[in-house]
Design a protein around this motif. Structure first.
Motif, PDB file in Angstrom:
ATOM      1  N   GLU A 204      34.852  -4.213   7.411  1.00  0.00           N
ATOM      2  CA  GLU A 204      36.238  -4.421   6.961  1.00  0.00           C
ATOM      3  C   GLU A 204      36.896  -5.576   7.061  1.00  0.00           C
ATOM      4  OE1 GLU A 204      36.920   0.427   8.934  1.00  0.00           O
ATOM      5  OE2 GLU A 204      37.434  -1.281   9.972  1.00  0.00           O
ATOM      6  N   LEU A 205      36.335  -6.391   8.068  1.00  0.00           N
ATOM      7  CA  LEU A 205      37.105  -7.907   8.120  1.00  0.00           C
ATOM      8  C   LEU A 205      36.475  -8.793   7.003  1.00  0.00           C
ATOM      9  CD1 LEU A 205      36.459  -8.200  11.978  1.00  0.00           C
ATOM     10  CD2 LEU A 205      38.707  -7.776  11.147  1.00  0.00           C
ATOM     11  N   TYR A 206      35.240  -8.470   6.619  1.00  0.00           N
ATOM     12  CA  TYR A 206      34.886  -9.443   5.594  1.00  0.00           C
ATOM     13  C   TYR A 206      33.951  -8.498   4.470  1.00  0.00           C
ATOM     14  CZ  TYR A 206      35.028 -13.347   8.363  1.00  0.00           C
ATOM     15  OH  TYR A 206      35.645 -14.470   9.516  1.00  0.00           O
ATOM     16  N   PRO A 207      34.894  -7.818   3.611  1.00  0.00           N
ATOM     17  CA  PRO A 207      34.080  -7.066   2.498  1.00  0.00           C
ATOM     18  C   PRO A 207      33.587  -7.716   1.524  1.00  0.00           C
ATOM     19  CG  PRO A 207      36.807  -6.707   2.628  1.00  0.00           C
ATOM     20  CD  PRO A 207      36.329  -7.774   3.709  1.00  0.00           C
TER      21      PRO A 207
ATOM     22  N   VAL B 267      31.354 -18.502   5.846  1.00  0.00           N
ATOM     23  CA  VAL B 267      32.872 -18.539   5.835  1.00  0.00           C
ATOM     24  C   VAL B 267      33.658 -18.263   7.200  1.00  0.00           C
ATOM     25  CG1 VAL B 267      32.930 -17.863   3.520  1.00  0.00           C
ATOM     26  CG2 VAL B 267      32.988 -16.159   5.217  1.00  0.00           C
ATOM     27  N   GLY B 268      32.775 -17.785   8.276  1.00  0.00           N
ATOM     28  CA  GLY B 268      33.479 -17.341   9.313  1.00  0.00           C
ATOM     29  C   GLY B 268      32.236 -16.739  10.459  1.00  0.00           C
ATOM     30  N   TYR B 269      33.060 -16.183  11.529  1.00  0.00           N
ATOM     31  CA  TYR B 269      32.320 -15.516  12.528  1.00  0.00           C
ATOM     32  C   TYR B 269      32.849 -14.136  13.089  1.00  0.00           C
ATOM     33  CZ  TYR B 269      30.625 -20.194  12.834  1.00  0.00           C
ATOM     34  OH  TYR B 269      29.993 -21.661  12.194  1.00  0.00           O
ATOM     35  N   VAL B 270      31.897 -13.469  13.487  1.00  0.00           N
ATOM     36  CA  VAL B 270      32.550 -12.021  14.204  1.00  0.00           C
ATOM     37  C   VAL B 270      31.844 -12.065  15.558  1.00  0.00           C
ATOM     38  CG1 VAL B 270      32.333  -9.559  14.148  1.00  0.00           C
ATOM     39  CG2 VAL B 270      32.817 -10.933  12.096  1.00  0.00           C
ATOM     40  N   HIS B 271      32.787 -11.899  16.381  1.00  0.00           N
ATOM     41  CA  HIS B 271      31.956 -11.996  17.903  1.00  0.00           C
ATOM     42  C   HIS B 271      32.808 -10.643  18.553  1.00  0.00           C
ATOM     43  CE1 HIS B 271      29.950 -12.894  21.471  1.00  0.00           C
ATOM     44  NE2 HIS B 271      31.283 -13.232  22.171  1.00  0.00           N
ATOM     45  N   VAL B 272      32.293  -9.776  19.438  1.00  0.00           N
ATOM     46  CA  VAL B 272      33.042  -8.774  20.076  1.00  0.00           C
ATOM     47  C   VAL B 272      33.126  -9.357  21.714  1.00  0.00           C
ATOM     48  CG1 VAL B 272      32.987  -6.285  20.875  1.00  0.00           C
ATOM     49  CG2 VAL B 272      32.054  -7.010  18.634  1.00  0.00           C
TER      50      VAL B 272
ATOM     51  N   TRP C 184      36.685  -9.930  16.914  1.00  0.00           N
ATOM     52  CA  TRP C 184      37.113 -11.054  16.482  1.00  0.00           C
ATOM     53  C   TRP C 184      36.577 -11.587  15.442  1.00  0.00           C
ATOM     54  CZ3 TRP C 184      41.973 -12.108  18.069  1.00  0.00           C
ATOM     55  CH2 TRP C 184      42.521 -11.856  19.251  1.00  0.00           C
ATOM     56  N   SER C 185      37.434 -11.991  14.392  1.00  0.00           N
ATOM     57  CA  SER C 185      37.066 -12.767  13.100  1.00  0.00           C
ATOM     58  C   SER C 185      37.417 -14.117  13.418  1.00  0.00           C
ATOM     59  CB  SER C 185      37.393 -11.736  12.078  1.00  0.00           C
ATOM     60  OG  SER C 185      37.630 -12.646  10.995  1.00  0.00           O
ATOM     61  N   LEU C 186      36.824 -15.064  13.281  1.00  0.00           N
ATOM     62  CA  LEU C 186      37.090 -16.490  13.320  1.00  0.00           C
ATOM     63  C   LEU C 186      36.625 -17.272  12.103  1.00  0.00           C
ATOM     64  CD1 LEU C 186      35.692 -17.291  16.913  1.00  0.00           C
ATOM     65  CD2 LEU C 186      37.994 -16.711  16.440  1.00  0.00           C
TER      66      LEU C 186
ATOM     67  N   ALA D 266      39.951  -6.252  15.577  1.00  0.00           N
ATOM     68  CA  ALA D 266      39.953  -4.933  15.578  1.00  0.00           C
ATOM     69  C   ALA D 266      39.609  -4.510  16.972  1.00  0.00           C
ATOM     70  CB  ALA D 266      39.078  -4.393  14.404  1.00  0.00           C
ATOM     71  N   PHE D 267      40.036  -3.590  17.397  1.00  0.00           N
ATOM     72  CA  PHE D 267      39.745  -3.026  18.543  1.00  0.00           C
ATOM     73  C   PHE D 267      38.574  -2.259  18.597  1.00  0.00           C
ATOM     74  CE2 PHE D 267      44.464  -3.512  19.327  1.00  0.00           C
ATOM     75  CZ  PHE D 267      44.419  -4.361  20.345  1.00  0.00           C
ATOM     76  N   GLN D 268      37.569  -2.362  19.388  1.00  0.00           N
ATOM     77  CA  GLN D 268      36.378  -1.581  19.331  1.00  0.00           C
ATOM     78  C   GLN D 268      36.595  -0.431  20.643  1.00  0.00           C
ATOM     79  OE1 GLN D 268      32.329  -2.934  20.296  1.00  0.00           O
ATOM     80  NE2 GLN D 268      32.050  -2.669  18.317  1.00  0.00           N
ATOM     81  N   ARG D 269      37.350  -1.069  21.544  1.00  0.00           N
ATOM     82  CA  ARG D 269      37.800   0.126  22.633  1.00  0.00           C
ATOM     83  C   ARG D 269      39.030  -0.162  23.175  1.00  0.00           C
ATOM     84  NH1 ARG D 269      33.711   0.212  27.800  1.00  0.00           N
ATOM     85  NH2 ARG D 269      32.321   0.244  26.235  1.00  0.00           N
ATOM     86  N   CYS D 270      39.786   0.561  23.117  1.00  0.00           N
ATOM     87  CA  CYS D 270      41.237   0.180  23.729  1.00  0.00           C
ATOM     88  C   CYS D 270      42.104   1.685  24.123  1.00  0.00           C
ATOM     89  CB  CYS D 270      41.871  -0.626  22.837  1.00  0.00           C
ATOM     90  SG  CYS D 270      43.854  -0.943  23.469  1.00  0.00           S
ATOM     91  N   ARG D 271      41.920   1.569  25.293  1.00  0.00           N
ATOM     92  CA  ARG D 271      42.740   2.945  25.791  1.00  0.00           C
ATOM     93  C   ARG D 271      44.235   2.747  25.630  1.00  0.00           C
ATOM     94  NH1 ARG D 271      39.419   6.175  29.357  1.00  0.00           N
ATOM     95  NH2 ARG D 271      37.172   5.443  29.667  1.00  0.00           N
ATOM     96  N   ASN D 272      44.851   1.759  25.622  1.00  0.00           N
ATOM     97  CA  ASN D 272      46.240   1.664  25.639  1.00  0.00           C
ATOM     98  C   ASN D 272      46.849   2.393  24.176  1.00  0.00           C
ATOM     99  OD1 ASN D 272      49.098   0.717  25.394  1.00  0.00           O
ATOM    100  ND2 ASN D 272      48.380  -1.236  26.445  1.00  0.00           N
ATOM    101  N   ARG D 273      47.772   3.480  24.813  1.00  0.00           N
ATOM    102  CA  ARG D 273      48.112   4.136  23.824  1.00  0.00           C
ATOM    103  C   ARG D 273      49.194   3.519  22.618  1.00  0.00           C
ATOM    104  NH1 ARG D 273      44.779   6.440  24.609  1.00  0.00           N
ATOM    105  NH2 ARG D 273      44.611   8.454  25.817  1.00  0.00           N
TER     106      ARG D 273
END
Lengths: 254, 398
Positions: A39-42, A89-94, A108-110, A120-127
């Motif tokens: 999704e971040l780098y189609p 072109v960049g990096y992805v790191h969780v 994160w996409s850098l 993009a959130f991979q895990r986030c409980r905040n409503r």
């Protein structure tokens, strides 16, 4: 004799707790963020680089930031280097971040110079996660470098400073934790995967980028008019951004 | 006996070799100077994490290629169990030592496969284990997970996994409870937790799925009685706070214990032979993460064992501290089946458990769990006393 052996074994096991590459969970539970990379780098390909976040890395992070990594952020982690037609072109790191809503994990996409491109959130409980997933918030982080992000949060990283980021007052702590996570991601990537990152940088390390607030100065406008493109409507000049490269290793003139 | 002799010989060889060697293997055979910063575990850990620097200097060497994107960890655990039934209590233990290996294969075009290998030597001490153990004091090499997932045949939307994998059904598929005290419903509901075969798996925009065909024999691969399993799960994406999944399972599972349970509900079991049980299941699972670190998970299964109706379910609440280093959970299991009217019709076994896991760092994990049966099945009015068990496990990974 048995007792001495037992004591020695126990001491060894405790000393062995400094083992740094390990992760608490079994590796069958690891999940690559493949959907989010897509999704971040189609249409891009990616290659994994497994690196070890050590206690030394943790110390180095604390030298660059007013906060540092939690123990469960240590161990083996993966940096995904994203390429298009052979060009990185960049990096992805969780990276996880401890919040009062539990552990939050952000993909994160850098870009090649370790500026934030997207997240993009991979895990986030905040409503209220949808509010920070919205473009209104994301566009305020896009293109931000380490120094620019650092200026957006207070000394201990728990709240926002000034008007750098516009969010509802209810989301200040939440937004600060996202920025804190971005800062740690950039620093950890720079420290642990230095070799991989260094080769692909567009802007040399130790240089700072300063955003140029007014791109179309009177002299630029005059030059464009001389070329008969001063009023070219095909160019969306509002979207043009310019940066000044400042060599951080040079002393300022007194 | 031969295994014990082999183990003893290997140990003797290692110890005598260490004592007489110039650079003794065990630290207590070294001088204080030699011991400094050269503990055996430290050296093993360095080798596991980084390998031999001289060999890795050449990027085209086999060692270098093997080491690239490799995670390799030694996993040691001891589990003590105290069961109690009808006022009588006993004790037993299980020891595990294994390797946990995760390797990503890449080339110039990117990643193309991920391998997971988890061979664990497992030793039972006065305790009944799964059917592949020959006695209550047996030891076996258990292949927990051992497969290669080919990730570039298509894209992230379809991968092909080959090897020994968790049967893609229910909560076990997204949660993975290998090596932990906390377990999901799969062992009792399906009779097989991991199996040898092939799956198609992938992540779509809003859904994740895995469908597999496997041997139906669990830890070992053999074709006696032609067992098989066809199973699959499709669920919403795992990064949301509400995750729903549906599963399907059809197979003939080689599991003498499960077949024995089925036969106990028959007035005349003489016509049931062999060791395989015909099973069919349809499942619905749910995971819900509350705003504070509390989660609810549930799994509901309908189906048949041969022609007998079955309904099994699991519900669990999990409570974490913000850093997730401490977890409390309470799990309730409901296993029911419909016997013939003469044998009592629907009967249910219910148990509840309370557990705690403490992970002070990435190396250590201490878990304890208390399980209490609150109802038992009484096919044909059979006498069945309720029991309980207390289990503790210490796990060390390096």
């Amino acid at each position: 004799m048995k007792r001495i052996l037992l004591i020695k074994l126990t001491a060894l096991l405790i000393a062995g707790s400094i083992a740094e590459s390990v992760q608490a969970q079994a590796y069958c539970a690891l999940r690559d963020p493949v959907r989010q990379i897509g999704e971040l780098y189609p249409g891009h390909s990616y290659v994994s680089h497994v690196g070890v976040v050590t206690t030394d890395s943790r110390k180095e992070v604390s030298n660059r930031l007013p906060f540092t990594l939690h123990f469960n952020e240590l161990g083996s982690h993966t940096l995904y280097a994203v390429s298009k037609e052979g060009t990185k072109v960049g990096y992805v790191h969780v990276r996880p971040e401890i919040t009062r809503w539990g552990i939050m994990e952000i993909t994160w996409s850098l870009d090649a110079d370790l500026r934030v491109q997207d997240f993009a959130f991979q895990r986030c409980r905040n409503r209220r996660r949808a509010i920070l997933e919205d473009e209104d918030f994301k566009k305020q982080l896009r293109g931000k470098s380490f120094e620019e992000l650092l200026s957006l949060i207070n000394q201990d990283g728990t709240s926002l400073t000034g008007d750098g980021i516009k969010v509802n007052s209810l989301d200040g702590e939440f937004a600060a934790s996202v920025i804190r996570c971005a800062l740690k991601t950039i620093v950890v990537t720079d420290i642990v995967w230095e070799k991989q990152v260094q080769a692909a940088r567009v802007v040399p390390k130790n240089t700072k980028l300063q955003a140029v607030t007014k791109v179309y100065t009177p002299s630029v406008q005059t030059a464009l008019e001389r070329m008969f493109i001063g009023d070219n409507k095909d160019i969306d000049r509002e979207s043009v951004k310019a940066f000044r490269v400042v060599d951080g290793s040079k002393k300022k003139d007194s | 006996m031969r295994r014990l002799t082999l183990l003893f010989t290997l140990t003797l060889f290692l110890v005598t070799g260490s004592v007489s060697a110039d650079d003794p293997l065990f630290p207590w055979n070294r001088t204080p100077d030699q011991q400094q910063d050269s503990g055996m575990l430290k050296r093993i850990d360095d080798w596991l994490a980084y390998g031999d620097p001289d060999r890795l200097a050449d990027p085209n060497s086999t060692a270098s290629r093997f080491r690239n994107n490799l995670r390799m960890t030694v996993d040691i655990a001891g589990r003590g169990i105290v069961p109690t039934r009808a006022g009588n209590s006993g004790s037993g233990s299980v020891a595990f030592i294994g390797l946990d290996v995760h390797k990503v294969f890449s080339d110039d075009h990117g990643d193309y496969a991920t391998m997971i290998a988890q061979p664990y030597v497992t030793k039972l001490n006065s305790i009944k284990g799964p059917h592949f153990f020959e006695s209550n004091n047996d030891w076996e090499l258990v292949n927990r997970i051992m497969n290669i997932n080919f990730t570039r045949i298509f894209d992230e939307r379809m991968n092909v996994k080959v090897g020994h994998f968790e049967v893609p059904y229910g909560l076990e598929q997204p949660l993975n409870t290998n090596g932990t005290l906390r377990d999901m419903a799969s062992p009792r509901n399906l009779g097989v937790k991991a199996d040898w075969g092939v799956t198609l798996n992938g992540q779509l925009t809003n859904y994740e799925y895995e469908f597999g065909v496997s041997r139906g024999t669990g830890n070992e691969f053999f074709d006696t009685e032609d067992p098989y399993v066809v199973a699959g799960r499709i669920g919403t994406k795992h990064d949301e706070n509400l995750i729903l999944g549906v599963s399907v399972f059809k197979g003939s599972v080689w599991n003498p214990g499960a077949l024995g349970g089925y036969k106990a509900g028959l007035a005349d079991a003489s016509g049931v032979t062999g060791n395989s049980i015909e099973r069919e299941r349809y499942g619905l699972d749910i995971q819900y993460n509350f705003e504070r670190p509390v989660s609810f998970i549930g799994e509901f299964n309908w189906g048949k064992d041969f022609d007998r109706d079955v309904f099994n379910s699991l519900m669990e609440f999990d409570f974490y501290n913000p850093s997730k280093s401490t977890m409390w959970f309470t799990q309730w299991n409901y296993y029911s089946e419909k016997y013939t009217p003469a044998m009592g019709g629907w009967e249910a076994a219910i148990d509840g458990s309370l557990g705690w896991r403490w992970t002070p760092n990435n190396n250590w994990a201490l878990s304890v769990m208390y399980v209490q049966e609150v109802s038992a099945k009484h096919p044909g009015g059979a006498d069945k006393r309720l029991g309980s068990k207390f289990i503790a496990q210490l796990r060390y990974r390096f």
